[in-house]
Write an enzyme that holds these catalytic residues in place. Structure first.
Site, PDB file in Angstrom:
ATOM      1  N   HIS A   1      46.176 101.519  20.945  1.00 12.34           N
ATOM      2  CA  HIS A   1      45.401 101.935  21.858  1.00 12.34           C
ATOM      3  C   HIS A   1      44.693 103.520  21.769  1.00 12.34           C
ATOM      4  CE1 HIS A   1      49.613 102.278  23.919  1.00 12.34           C
ATOM      5  NE2 HIS A   1      49.170 103.704  23.371  1.00 12.34           N
TER       6      HIS A   1
ATOM      7  N   TYR B   1      51.265 114.658  11.309  1.00 11.56           N
ATOM      8  CA  TYR B   1      50.731 114.172  10.212  1.00 11.56           C
ATOM      9  C   TYR B   1      50.093 115.128   9.117  1.00 11.56           C
ATOM     10  CZ  TYR B   1      51.040 110.405  13.577  1.00 11.56           C
ATOM     11  OH  TYR B   1      51.408 109.629  14.605  1.00 11.56           O
TER      12      TYR B   1
END
Length: 488
Positions: A171, A258
């Site tokens: 989502h 990341y």
């Protein structure tokens, strides 16, 4: 319509209830059978009681069954939804705790980085077991909807090795779009159109239109910097927007894991994160939140059961993809969403075998991806770093090759920015030994890993991280909720 939906990991109580009520917002699905399965009989009992209460309160013919026998739950299922967390909070705590000893500070640790890679090692053998059962006992052509993280690794394994029709669902895109619509002053999110593409948790809004008008970088930066809340909570995300020219779907805390630039030094971490909520970068934030949520549910279960007696309100159907995909496949009412699938040319400048997250349309013919998308070069480069780690991690999980696992962790952008090869080798040994109960493919490697650990000279430290908070008690949570309610 009458068909069967199996939910694996249904003991994820709040999320299972959301999926259940979303699906029942589709009028044609009143006669559907839901088969719940989980390792925990306790959790299964709680969620079945809640869903039975929903069915009773809404006077529906819907059937709900619950069993710890997964194959029985999957028998004849047309759709299988997975929301499992292999190893539970016990293993997850090690995903955060052990890397901290080597200077690796994670907010979530469920996608890549040291924690996400080990999470994938635990999940992938189980995902392949699911796929075997789906092939053998589910309905012919059953579709596997994976909600479990690490999304890309799990979906990669299910498609490439499980040989099951699989789509990964998240989502993040919807939440990012809601933020953008808000800062641009849209009266509703329907005024915002967008193309968002990349890989899970590194998806990029590469085209934005507000009521048909194209939104550029400068306007979007100004809108975020003027927002009284997001300008503080999303500092890192806004910095990436300024440098890359496009906004990332992922939260401030998630995105920081990341990239090799924002969490590699403790003093830098505190500069970029915000402590108003776990998702904005707190050390081990999601572990704390998940622990508090579990404790809260166990204590306040009667309230959750009582809330299940309320009528289902279709206007409050969530934007989780699952119910909308099923509706499109079964009724041919077309749905546009963002899906995790094998690339196969959808994104021109990412590898063919990668699991990408990109726009697609669903109808009776299935999920049809919009092909020919080219990412901005910086976005593609950042995605490539993660894809290479994901590929090695999947192959390591399949083969049980501990050396390949260590190379995957070494090549992780944040790990590589913080730790030396010697530290990575020892850290992986320590994590594999600590999580041996959930890593059957590495059973042959555990004795040698223990031997290496007993002789290692690599120094570690006991470190809580740059921005750690303690798990709050039930009393503290009650006081906070009461204060928020009083405030408005």
């Amino acid at each position: 319509m009458s068909f069967k939906i199996a939910i694996i990991g249904a003991g994820s109580v709040g999320f299972t209830k959301k999926l259940f009520t979303d699906i029942l917002c589709v009028p044609e699905f009143r006669d559907v059978e839901f088969a719940l399965t989980d390792l925990s009989e306790h959790n299964l009992g709680m969620i079945k009681a809640i869903l039975d209460r929903v069915v009773e309160a809404n006077r529906l013919p819907t059937r709900v069954t619950a069993t710890t026998d997964r194959r029985k739950a999957l028998e004849g299922a047309r759709y299988v939804i997975s929301c499992v967390r292999v190893g539970g909070l016990e293993a997850y705590a090690d995903d955060i705790r052990i890397p901290l000893k080597y200077g690796i500070d994670q907010c979530v640790g469920d996608t890549i980085c040291a924690g996400g890679i080990l999470y994938g090692q635990r999940n992938i053998p189980v995902i392949l077991d699911f796929c075997k059962d789906i092939r053998e006992v589910a309905a012919t052509g059953a579709k596997f909807l994976n909600y479990a993280n690490p999304m890309a690794m799990n979906t990669w394994a299910a498609i490439e090795y499980g040989k099951v029709d699989t789509v990964g669902l998240c989502h993040g895109v919807q939440h990012g779009a809601e933020q953008i619509a808000e800062v641009l002053g849209a009266k509703s999110r329907n005024e915002l159109d967008y193309v968002c593409s990349g890989i899970n948790h590194q998806t990029w809004f590469i085209d934005l239109r507000l009521n048909g008008r194209k939104i550029g970088k400068d306007e979007l930066v100004a809108a975020f910097e003027a927002h009284p809340v997001y300008s503080q909570q999303e500092k890192l995300r806004i910095d990436v927007l300024k440098r890359f020219g496009v906004y990332s779907t992922e939260s401030n805390g998630h995105l920081s894991e990341y990239l090799p630039w924002y969490r590699k030094r403790p003093d830098e971490i505190t500069r970029w994160i915000d402590m108003s909520d776990w998702i904005h970068g707190e050390t081990g934030g999601y572990l704390r939140y998940s622990t508090e949520t579990r404790n809260w549910f166990e204590t306040e279960y009667p309230q959750f059961l009582e809330a299940a007696s309320k009528p289902i309100d279709p206007t409050k159907r969530s934007n989780e993809h699952a119910s909308h995909i099923l509706e499109a496949l079964e009724t041919n009412r077309v749905y546009r969403g963002h899906f995790n699938v094998k690339n196969n040319g959808v994104i021109t400048n990412l590898p063919q075998d990668a699991i990408i997250e990109s726009p697609g349309f669903v109808d009776r013919f299935g999920i049809n991806m919009a092909a020919g998308i080219t990412l901005p070069e910086a976005c593609a480069a950042t995605c490539m770093a993660s894809i290479n780690v994901q590929r090695m991690s999947v192959h390591a999980a399949i083969s049980g090759d501990i050396d390949l696992l260590k190379l995957a962790v070494l090549h992780d952008p944040l790990v590589g920015a913080v730790s030396t090869p010697e530290e990575v080798w020892q850290m992986v040994d320590e994590m594999v030994v600590a999580q041996a109960a959930w890593l059957p493919q590495y059973a042959h490697a555990i004795p040698a890993a223990k031997e290496r650990l007993s002789k290692s000279a690599v120094k570690t430290r006991e470190w809580a991280g740059a921005a750690r908070r303690n798990v709050r008690s039930i009393e503290e949570l009650r006081a906070e909720k009461a204060a928020l309610k009083q405030a408005g």
